[in-house]
Each structure stands twice: as structure tokens, then as C-alpha cells.
Design an enzyme around this catalytic site. Structure first.
Site, PDB file in Angstrom:
ATOM      1  N   ARG A 125       0.862  -1.193   0.000  1.00  0.00           N
ATOM      2  CA  ARG A 125       0.000   0.000   0.000  1.00  0.00           C
ATOM      3  C   ARG A 125       0.889   1.231   0.000  1.00  0.00           C
ATOM      4  NH1 ARG A 125      -2.263  -0.120   6.293  1.00  0.00           N
ATOM      5  NH2 ARG A 125      -0.231   0.061   7.250  1.00  0.00           N
ATOM      6  N   ASN A 163      -4.499   8.106   4.622  1.00  0.00           N
ATOM      7  CA  ASN A 163      -4.345   7.348   5.866  1.00  0.00           C
ATOM      8  C   ASN A 163      -2.904   7.411   6.320  1.00  0.00           C
ATOM      9  OD1 ASN A 163      -5.568   5.498   7.863  1.00  0.00           O
ATOM     10  ND2 ASN A 163      -3.963   4.112   7.132  1.00  0.00           N
ATOM     11  N   GLU A 164      -2.708   7.760   7.577  1.00  0.00           N
ATOM     12  CA  GLU A 164      -1.340   7.848   8.119  1.00  0.00           C
ATOM     13  C   GLU A 164      -0.388   8.360   7.027  1.00  0.00           C
ATOM     14  OE1 GLU A 164      -0.207   4.141   9.961  1.00  0.00           O
ATOM     15  OE2 GLU A 164      -1.272   4.643  11.791  1.00  0.00           O
ATOM     16  N   GLU A 322      -6.956   5.036  15.898  1.00  0.00           N
ATOM     17  CA  GLU A 322      -6.665   3.589  15.826  1.00  0.00           C
ATOM     18  C   GLU A 322      -5.849   3.185  17.041  1.00  0.00           C
ATOM     19  OE1 GLU A 322      -4.317   2.263  12.538  1.00  0.00           O
ATOM     20  OE2 GLU A 322      -5.473   3.429  11.099  1.00  0.00           O
ATOM     21  N   LYS A 371      -4.131 -10.244   8.453  1.00  0.00           N
ATOM     22  CA  LYS A 371      -5.139 -11.176   8.981  1.00  0.00           C
ATOM     23  C   LYS A 371      -4.843 -11.619  10.415  1.00  0.00           C
ATOM     24  CE  LYS A 371      -3.243 -15.011   6.250  1.00  0.00           C
ATOM     25  NZ  LYS A 371      -2.313 -14.136   5.496  1.00  0.00           N
TER      26      LYS A 371
HETATM   27  C1  GLA Z   1      -1.747   1.542  10.815  1.00  0.00           C
HETATM   28  C2  GLA Z   1      -2.689   1.672   9.637  1.00  0.00           C
HETATM   29  C3  GLA Z   1      -3.762   0.620   9.615  1.00  0.00           C
HETATM   30  C4  GLA Z   1      -3.229  -0.724  10.007  1.00  0.00           C
HETATM   31  C5  GLA Z   1      -2.565  -0.611  11.358  1.00  0.00           C
HETATM   32  C6  GLA Z   1      -2.043  -1.934  11.854  1.00  0.00           C
HETATM   33  O1  GLA Z   1      -2.152   2.227  11.916  1.00  0.00           O
HETATM   34  O2  GLA Z   1      -3.277   2.931   9.563  1.00  0.00           O
HETATM   35  O3  GLA Z   1      -4.304   0.580   8.307  1.00  0.00           O
HETATM   36  O4  GLA Z   1      -2.307  -1.142   9.056  1.00  0.00           O
HETATM   37  O5  GLA Z   1      -1.468   0.257  11.242  1.00  0.00           O
HETATM   38  O6  GLA Z   1      -1.499  -1.820  13.140  1.00  0.00           O
END
Ligand code: GLA
Length: 701
Positions: A125, A163-164, A322, A371
């Protein structure tokens, strides 16, 4: 010219996703991975668990736009409709965090490159370069498509950009990045002569005659110019932020009333984005946090990260976007969290200002690289400890609704600066094992162990309200920062500065005349030479405490109010792997040149003081030094009789006060507190009992 990042005095408008009732609760929701029947069960379980906000669409680009210009909105329409019917809101993503294969197939030029020139290929990704104009256009286009499609959807409460941002691709060395870096340098320095002066290019024949000759700090035969690297860190953070801004502009235009954020990684492990600098572009601050399995004091690192997030958020409530219900999949040996640890972790963030508790992710994936990462609904389904704890946490958050909007106040600040971090960890330093976050955490841990509530703030934030200010390893310090810190001391604060602070200016040029150049006056000291300590050596100070890693030859000076006092002196240096040498309590040569010289000093400055620690004391010595500093400053622990290992934090409004107590020990603890315990919904009679591993939240009366 001061070119350090200073925060503006006025905070931007703060916009919480008001549609979401109470404290927000939920996680990343990826329904595209599941059949219809599972999606129906999701809504039922979310309702049972009290979930009211889910992050949707983060990695959905390829499912939403399966071929260029052809959209398949059906599944997302249905998902959002169902969520809305159930009273659950969406933090809707721009879906840009992972470009679809057709895009990279058509435009391989969007891929980022490492310093070695290796292309980061698709297959995982975030395989994109934010400096590539083709990628930017597509990402902005996807964002517009999402915004226009769902502008009026009743489930939409918040925008989640990408995202991040920068998690895996923060430093891109591609040709597009090189061009963007050059533009950034030109706007920072104006002329190449200014750049040559700042970068010290008289060294090693590095003088540039035009910006065109400059490259990102790609892998070179030897150490790359440190200021070039430092500026590349700055540029990279700015470049990623400009990517966020492009998307935010579209979202604001299409949905002016919907708040916009992205999930930061405010932790001791995420170095590449200067979140203090990014914060003012966010409507609300959101962060992700994961504990590290082999850190036995991970709850303290969690507390630090939460306090850092609150600092980034200028004290306002923030969103934990998260964390994990149990193990993650990306550490060498992942740690399974017992239910009580999951609750302590979640509410630990709430205690320090989070008004949202979210997880990665709602339902544990059955395929793909994550997973084995835990989720709110694990592989085992409903009949599991993890899901039962998910429901318990939902209930707890309902009980805690009264804390929403309240804030944490502290009398002590730890200064934290991403630029100082970048500078301190550049190549070819006196001690190349130096870790800025480790140094910061060492002092934060001392404060935590003393039960003192601490803000973690940027040096350019308002320091006027603090009785004590801890300045760990602020290697890179511009003049304005040094002045602000000295002023805070003059006004009455007890300021403590630790070794390798104030050494260079914002260009990584050494401040001459003796270390620590930026703080010599404040501290009333002058260091001639650093004496890094070898990994197998230990120092003893004259009070019997130990230290390691660093020492230096300090002379106390008189900066106007009499000579600085010597609080601790170096005594011995021992080889710890050689019992004979250790017994002799001397260095291998039998001589410790620094014996008897200052190690810790205190200088009176106006109404306050400047303390200096020229070594790395062990945890007990940190506590004892901090005790002296805090006693002088009149700082008390949050609760006067909380034993060590009992974490106590308060959130307050003008009229109310909520005391959070976490028992991190194996024994029950009793505390004098008056009020109503919210989690059990009961009035406290006598002392508050907090069982081993347990939590209490008291609405104080
Ligand atoms: C990051 C990402 C998530 C996931 C988590 C796993 O925070 O934003 O998509 O991959 O890590 O810990």
C-alpha cells in the site's frame, strides 16, 4: 532569519464531528472484504457494542473505481445507508491510501524511490510519490468524486484524508521529489549563496553554483551533508502536508460544514512528519497508537504519546483514531492483550484528553497481510474475550460521557520538537547511539513515576503557565527558542536542560565558544568537550547514583547571579564487563579525568532557575533530580497518596473534575477520593478501592 517552525499564537477554529453523540467509539470498517450476510451481522454487533463512528473506505480505491473513470458506488452506498439507519456515523476516507493497480500500470512514474534508487513497487500500500503531478491529480480527482457522491449523506460526520500520510513513503528520492525539493529550497533560501552558507558547502567541495545541481540526500560514498539531510526532512514533512492540503481544499469546497482530519502517528516511533507544524491544518486532531510488546513500561510510552497528542492539539480533546484490541501483526513477537490491558489502554487515552476511542479494525480480516492483526470482532466471532471486551468498553464509554469536552491541565511541560529530533539523529555525532525519543521518555518516565501530570508541548507554544519546564536533548535550537526558554526561567520556572541541547542553530551549524551555546547563559556553565561513554562503562556520581552513555567537561560560570551551584559531581567510571576493573572503581586506565567535576548544576536566573544534567542518569537518579527541581518549583503529584504504579490523571471543566485512576500493579490499591465512581455507577464510601490492573473514574465532589 529564523526558519524554525514556530506555532502561530492563535489556534485555528476547532471542529469536532458534532453529529456523533457522546464519546466516539468504533474502528476502521472494511465491508468490501465481506459477504452480505457478514455485513448485516456487523451492524447488529456494532449496535450491541455501542459503536457510533466507523472509518470507511480507507483502502477502497480499487473497489470504488475498478477501471479508470468507472465507478462502483453500490456497496459503499449500501454500507453508508445501513450505518445511517443504525445511528452510526462515518469518518469517510478519501480512498487514496493505496492507488489501484490500473493506475500504477498506466503510470509507473507515480511510484516512489528510496535513497538507493530502488523503486517501491505496488503490491502493498501507499506506493505513490506525493510529488508526482499525475498521482496528485488522480488523488484529488478521487477525493472530489467521493465528496460529491456523499456530500449530503446523513452518515457523513468527518472526512479522513488518505491514511497515516507518510507512514511508508515519507522520504521519496525520485526525480519528481528532487524537483520539488529544489523548489522548496529556492523558496527557503532565495539564492544559492544563502544555501551554500547555511549548508556549510565550503566543506568537502560541495559548493553549488545553481539550485539545479542539488539532489535529495541519495545514498553517497560517505556521510551526506547534514544540513542537506535536515532540510530534506523539513521539505518531506512540508511536501506531505501540501498533499493533505490539496485534498482538504476539495473537501472544504464541496462540504464546507464537514470537519476534515487525517490520522497522525504521535508516538515515540514516528519521526518523519512534524505534527506540531501540521496541526493547524486539521479541524480536529486524530492519532493512531500501538504499544510495543517488548516494552515492559509500554503504558508509560502510551501516556507520553497521549500527552504529545494533546500538546499537538493545543490541549483540546482529540481522537484516538486507531489502536489495537489485542496483538498486532508487525512486531517480531506480537503481544496478546488481556482484557484489562485493552481497557486500560483505551481509557488511558481518554484520561489524557481523547474523546474518541477507535481501533484498527472492526472485523479481523481473513485474508491479506493483516489477517493476524486483532480487531473488535476477532476470527472467533462473538463468543470471544476480545468481542466481550469490545462490548464492555462500549458500555464504559457510555458511563464516561460526562467527561466529554473536559481538558487536562498540567504545571509541568516537557518540550518536544521534531526538528531537534531530526538534528540530533543525523550522522557522525559524538555518540551515534543517541535516540531523541529515548532521552525524552527517560525524563517523562521520571515525571510519570512521581505521579506528576505533564504537558508535552512545542518550544514555541505558550510556556508562561508552567512552574517547571523539562528540555531533554534539544540539540537544535534557534535563538528565539533559547530566548523563550530563558525568559520562562526568569519569570519563575525551574527549567531543566539535559546534555546535547542547544548545540547547533537551525542550520545544524555549531554555536561556538563552548557548549551548550544556546543555553550557556541560562545554565551558567560552559562545556569544553564531550566525553561519550562506551557501552560497557558506567559512571558513578558523588551521591552514589549511576549514569552512562554520556559525560562532558563542564565548568560553572557566573552568568550574573553568582556562580552556578554544582548539584552532583562525576565520581568514577567503571567497566561493567570486567569485574576486576569494576572493583577498582576506576576507568580502564585507572584515571577518570572528570572525577570531581560537575555533572548536574543549578543556576539561579531571575525568579527561577536553570538546571543542567551533563550525563544520562539511571531511572532512580532521574527521579531524585526531578524531585529536587519540582520541590523547588512547588509542583505536587496529581494525588498525594497514590503509590508508585498507580497512574492518576484529572480532566476538568470549569465546574467539574474527573479523576482517572489506573492500577498498573499486581496489588489492590486504596486512595482517598470523594465522589461518584462512573464505571460502576456508585458513590465512594470510605476509600476508593482500585483492584490490581483495574481502573476507576471518579466524578469528584
Ligand atoms: C496503521 C494503519 C492501519 C493498520 C494498522 C495496523 O495504523 O493505519 O491501516 O495497518 O497500522 O497496526
Amino acid at each position: 532569519m529564523s526558519t524554525n517552525r514556530a506555532r502561530t499564537d492563535s489556534a485555528p477554529e476547532y471542529r469536532w464531528p458534532e453529529k456523533v453523540p457522546g464519546l466516539a467509539y468504533g474502528g476502521d470498517y472494511n465491508p468490501e472484504q465481506w459477504p452480505q450476510q457478514t455485513r448485516l451481522e456487523d451492524i447488529e454487533l456494532m449496535t450491541e457494542a455501542g459503536v457510533n463512528l466507523v472509518s470507511v473506505g480507507i483502502f477502497s480505491w480499487a473497489m470504488l473505481e475498478p477501471r479508470q473513470g468507472e465507478y462502483d458506488w453500490g456497496w459503499l452506498d449500501e454500507t453508508l445507508d445501513r450505518l445511517a439507519e443504525a445511528g452510526i456515523y462515518a469518518a469517510l476516507a478519501t480512498a487514496t491510501a493505496s492507488p489501484p493497480p490500473w493506475l500504477t500500470h498506466q503510470h509507473p512514474e507515480i511510484l516512489p524511490q528510496t535513497a538507493e534508487g530502488v523503486t517501491l513497487w505496488p503490491g502493498a500500500r501507499q506506493a505513490y510519490s506525493v510529488s508526482n503531478p499525475v498521482f496528485r491529480d488522480y488523488a484529488v480527482g478521487m477525493t472530489r468524486a467521493m465528496a460529491e457522491r456523499y456530500a449530503d449523506h446523513p452518515a457523513l460526520a468527518l472526512w479522513h484524508v488518505d491514511n497515516e500520510i507518510g507512514c511508508h513513503n515519507s522520504h521519496d528520492f525520485s526525480d519528481d521529489a528532487a524537483a520539488a525539493f529544489r523548489r522548496w529550497l529556492e523558496s527557503r533560501y532565495g539564492t544559492v549563496e544563502n544555501l551554500n552558507a547555511a549548508w556549510g558547502t565550503a566543506f568537502w567541495s560541495q559548493r553549488y553554483s545553481s539550485f539545479e545541481e542539488i539532489l535529495p540526500p541519495r545514498t553517497a560514498p560517505m556521510f551526506v551533508n547534514p544540513t542537506q539531510k535536515l532540510d530534506f526532512y523539513r521539505y518531506s514533512s512540508d511536501e506531505l502536508l501540501s498533499y493533505f492540503r490539496d485534498m482538504k481544499a476539495v473537501l472544504r469546497e464541496v462540504t464546507p460544514d464537514v470537519p476534515v482530519t487525517t490520522n497522525f502517528m504521535c508516538t515515540t516511533r514516528s519521526k518523519n512528519m512534524d505534527y506540531f507544524d501540521w496541526a493547524d491544518d486539521m479541524d480536529v486532531i486524530a492519532t493512531d497508537h500501538y504499544t510495543i510488546a517488548d516494552d515492559p513500561q509500554r503504558h508509560i510510552e502510551l501516556a507520553f504519546s497521549a500527552d504529545l497528542t494533546r500538546g499537538v492539539a493545543r490541549g483540546k480533546p482529540w481522537m484516538l483514531m486507531e489502536h489495537s484490541t489485542s496483538g498486532v501483526n508487525w512486531q517480531p513477537r506480537n503481544h496478546t492483550k488481556p482484557p484489562e490491558e485493552m481497557l486500560r489502554d483505551s481509557l488511558g487515552h481518554v484520561a489524557r484528553g481523547a474523546d474518541a476511542v477507535m481501533f484498527f479494525q472492526w472485523r479481523q480480516s481473513k485474508a491479506g497481510a493483516e489477517k493476524y492483526h486483532s480487531a473488535m470482532v476477532p476470527h472467533g466471532g462473538r463468543d470471544t474475550d476480545v468481542y466481550r471486551t469490545t462490548v464492555r468498553l462500549g458500555d464504559a464509554l457510555k458511563q464516561l460521557e460526562p467527561v466529554k469536552g473536559t481538558e487536562v491541565t498540567a504545571e509541568v511541560a516537557v518540550l518536544f520538537d521534531y526538528e531537534a529530533w531530526w538534528g540530533a539523529e543525523l550522522d557522525s555525532h559524538p555518540n551515534n547511539d543517541y535516540s531523541y525519543p529515548e532521552e525524552v521518555l527517560r525524563w517523562y518516565r521520571g515525571l510519570w513515576n512521581l505521579g506528576v501530570t505533564t504537558d508535552v508541548v512545542h518550544p514555541s507554544d505558550d510556556l508562561s503557565g508552567y512552574r517547571s519546564i523539562i528540555v531533554p536533548g534539544l540539540y537544535l535550537t534557534d535563538d528565539a527558542t533559547a530566548e523563550r526558554i530563558a525568559e520562562a526561567a526568569s519569570r519563575g520556572a525551574s527549567v531543566l536542560v539535559t546534555y546535547f541541547s542547544g548545540i547547533v542553530d537551525e542550520y545544524d551549524n555549531v554555536r561556538l565558544g563552548g557548549y551548550p551555546g544556546a543555553f550557556r547563559q541560562l545554565l551558567g556553565i560552559r562545556t569544553e568537550e564531550f566525553w561519550p561513554v562506551q557501552p560497557n562503562e558506567r559512571i558513578t556520581l558523588d551521591d552514589g547514583s549511576t549514569a552512562d552513555f554520556w559525560s562532558e567537561k563542564i565548568t560553572v560560570t557566573d552568568s550574573g547571579s553568582g556562580a552556578a551551584e554544582v548539584v552532583r559531581r562525576f565520581a568514577t567510571l567503571q567497566r561493567v564487563d570486567d569485574p576486576a576493573a569494576a572493583a577498582a572503581t576506576t576507568a580502564p586506565t585507572g584515571i577518570f579525568t572528570l572525577a570531581g567535576l560537575p555533572a548536574v548544576t543549578r543556576n539561579t536566573v531571575g525568579e527561577g532557575a536553570g538546571w543542567y544534567v551533563g550525563t544520562r542518569p539511571d531511572d532512580d537518579a532521574v527521579k531524585s533530580i526531578l524531585t529536587e527541581v519540582l520541590t523547588e518549583a512547588g509542583v505536587a503529584p496529581e494525588h498525594e497518596d497514590a503509590p508508585e504504579g498507580i497512574e492518576v490523571v484529572r480532566r476538568r471543566s470549569e465546574t467539574e473534575s474527573f479523576l482517572f485512576v489506573f492500577n498498573h500493579t499486581g496489588n489492590d490499591a486504596k486512595l482517598k477520593v470523594k465522589g461518584h465512581e462512573l464505571l460502576s455507577d456508585s458513590k465512594i464510601k470510605g476509600k476508593l478501592n482500585v483492584p490490581a490492573g483495574g481502573i476507576a473514574v471518579v466524578q469528584e465532589t
